[in-house]
Design an enzyme around this catalytic site. Structure first.
Site, short mmCIF file in Angstrom:
data_model
loop_
_atom_site.label_atom_id
_atom_site.label_comp_id
_atom_site.label_asym_id
_atom_site.label_seq_id
_atom_site.Cartn_x
_atom_site.Cartn_y
_atom_site.Cartn_z
N ASP A 168 0.81 -1.22 0.00
CA ASP A 168 0.00 0.00 0.00
C ASP A 168 0.85 1.27 0.00
O ASP A 168 2.04 1.22 0.30
CB ASP A 168 -0.84 0.05 1.28
CG ASP A 168 -2.10 -0.77 1.15
OD1 ASP A 168 -2.40 -1.22 0.04
OD2 ASP A 168 -2.79 -0.93 2.17
N LYS A 193 -3.81 3.40 -2.72
CA LYS A 193 -5.20 3.83 -2.77
C LYS A 193 -5.35 4.71 -1.55
O LYS A 193 -5.20 4.26 -0.44
CB LYS A 193 -6.10 2.61 -2.66
CG LYS A 193 -7.55 2.86 -2.76
CD LYS A 193 -8.28 1.52 -2.83
CE LYS A 193 -7.99 0.64 -1.63
NZ LYS A 193 -8.47 1.19 -0.39
N MET A 249 -7.52 9.08 9.62
CA MET A 249 -8.08 9.69 8.40
C MET A 249 -8.96 10.89 8.74
O MET A 249 -10.03 11.09 8.15
CB MET A 249 -8.89 8.64 7.59
CG MET A 249 -8.01 7.53 7.07
SD MET A 249 -8.91 6.18 6.28
CE MET A 249 -9.32 5.14 7.68
N1 SAH Z 1 -4.15 0.00 9.05
C1 SAH Z 1 -3.56 1.27 9.39
C2 SAH Z 1 -4.53 2.41 9.17
C3 SAH Z 1 -4.92 2.58 7.73
S1 SAH Z 1 -6.00 3.91 7.47
C4 SAH Z 1 -3.07 1.23 10.84
O1 SAH Z 1 -3.38 0.29 11.56
O2 SAH Z 1 -2.33 2.13 11.23
C5 SAH Z 1 -4.88 5.20 7.03
C6 SAH Z 1 -4.75 6.19 8.14
O3 SAH Z 1 -3.93 5.67 9.16
C7 SAH Z 1 -4.12 7.49 7.76
O4 SAH Z 1 -5.01 8.37 7.13
C8 SAH Z 1 -3.68 8.00 9.10
O5 SAH Z 1 -4.77 8.50 9.83
C9 SAH Z 1 -3.23 6.73 9.76
N2 SAH Z 1 -1.79 6.47 9.60
C10 SAH Z 1 -1.21 5.41 9.07
N3 SAH Z 1 0.12 5.51 9.12
C11 SAH Z 1 0.40 6.68 9.71
C12 SAH Z 1 1.59 7.36 10.08
N4 SAH Z 1 2.80 6.84 9.84
N5 SAH Z 1 1.48 8.55 10.68
C13 SAH Z 1 0.28 9.09 10.95
N6 SAH Z 1 -0.87 8.50 10.62
C14 SAH Z 1 -0.81 7.31 10.03
#
Ligand code: SAH
Length: 283
Positions: A50, A71, A186
């Site tokens: 991703d 995406k 998000m």
């Molecule tokens: N599965 C992921 C979340 C996916 S949804 C998890 O468990 O972390 C995507 C969202 O995750 C982003 O919009 C943001 O809100 C958050 N996110 C993922 N990686 C991030 C990072 N390194 N720093 C800040 N927010 C992050």
């Protein structure tokens, strides 16, 4: 491959042809991968990754084909279906498929949907959890998602749903009353709306908020603000997603626990930011 090099000696699971391993890559820092993830990276024929997967992590699968399945931000679910079906095709072609997703695959990552499609197509799967940004990302900013003096519960919410809007099913009043700490994934696009919903639900304008962008990476930035000011402050600071937004007094602990600043030689701003020690002394 007979042995998996450089992992502690153990009977590590072997990837079999035709299987898909759905794996969390953590929030960014490659050191936050699990050993199971590393084991999978070493064996995969194909890594389908991703947008949020840190590129350096793919260097640990030099033998594999790397397929980008990026995406971002509430795109139509048809795209999601294409990704799931691509995984089915790769598995049916006899590949050892590693599906690598940012954070944890089952936390706002549609990992459940992909896994379900695979199961419906009789493709065998293994799930490897990862460190979610809403926990690990905050830890890298010195914020504990639970802290005994602050919260006995924490709520993880998504700032937008499949249509790209703030989810209509979220009951901000209930979340507000029921959870001292709210961790928003998000949330950047709709932060003004979310903050005003929380204020309308009774949260204080002065409630501390932290915004952590690109958490755990070299580009990590942290904004400390309040519920009333957060939308304007995010815009003024020019912060961009991906970001974790944490609402609640636990964010104050960063004043004591910003370990990255301390590693740079800065002193803690306040070793008792919740004033517990002082309150106890004066009692
Ligand atoms: N599965 C992921 C979340 C996916 S949804 C998890 O468990 O972390 C995507 C969202 O995750 C982003 O919009 C943001 O809100 C958050 N996110 C993922 N990686 C991030 C990072 N390194 N720093 C800040 N927010 C992050």
């Amino acid at each position: 491959m007979d042995t998996v090099p450089d992992l502690p000696s153990r009977d590590w699971p072997r990837m079999q042809p035709g299987w898909v391993w759905l794996c969390g890559a953590g929030p960014g820092d490659p050191g936050l991968l699990t050993l199971h993830a590393l084991n999978a990276l070493r064996q995969a024929d194909v890594v389908v990754y991703d947008a949020l997967v840190e590129p350096a992590i793919l260097d640990w699968a030099p033998q594999a084909e790397h397929v980008y399945a990026g995406k971002r931000g509430g795109k139509p679910s048809a795209v999601q279906r294409d990704i799931s079906l691509r995984l089915v095709e790769l598995a049916r072609a006899g590949k050892r498929v590693l599906r690598l997703k940012g954070g944890d695959p089952f936390v706002f990552g549609r990992g459940g949907e992909e896994a379900q499609t695979l199961v419906q197509h009789d493709v065998p799967i293994r799930i490897i959890p990862g460190i979610s940004a809403g926990i690990g990302g905050l830890a890298y900013a010195g914020i504990p998602v639970t802290h005994r003096d602050v919260n006995q519960s924490v709520t993880f919410v998504t700032g937008h749903d499949q249509s790209g809007m703030t989810p209509q099913t979220l009951d901000w009043g209930a979340i507000s009353r029921g959870s001292q700490v709210i961790v928003i994934y998000m949330g950047m696009k709709h932060i003004a709306q979310i903050a005003s919903d929380l204020l309308a639900a009774g949260r204080a304008a002065s409630e501390p908020v932290a915004v952590v962008t690109q958490a755990t990476t070299d580009g990590q930035r942290v904004l400390e603000t309040t519920l009333a000011a957060c939308a304007d402050d995010i815009a003024a600071a020019g912060l961009e997603p991906p970001a974790i937004i944490c609402v609640g007094r636990a964010t104050l602990m960063r004043q004591a626990l910003d370990w990255q600043a301390q590693a740079r030689g800065e002193a803690p701003r306040d070793t008792d930011p919740l004033d517990r020690g002082r309150a106890a002394e004066s009692a």
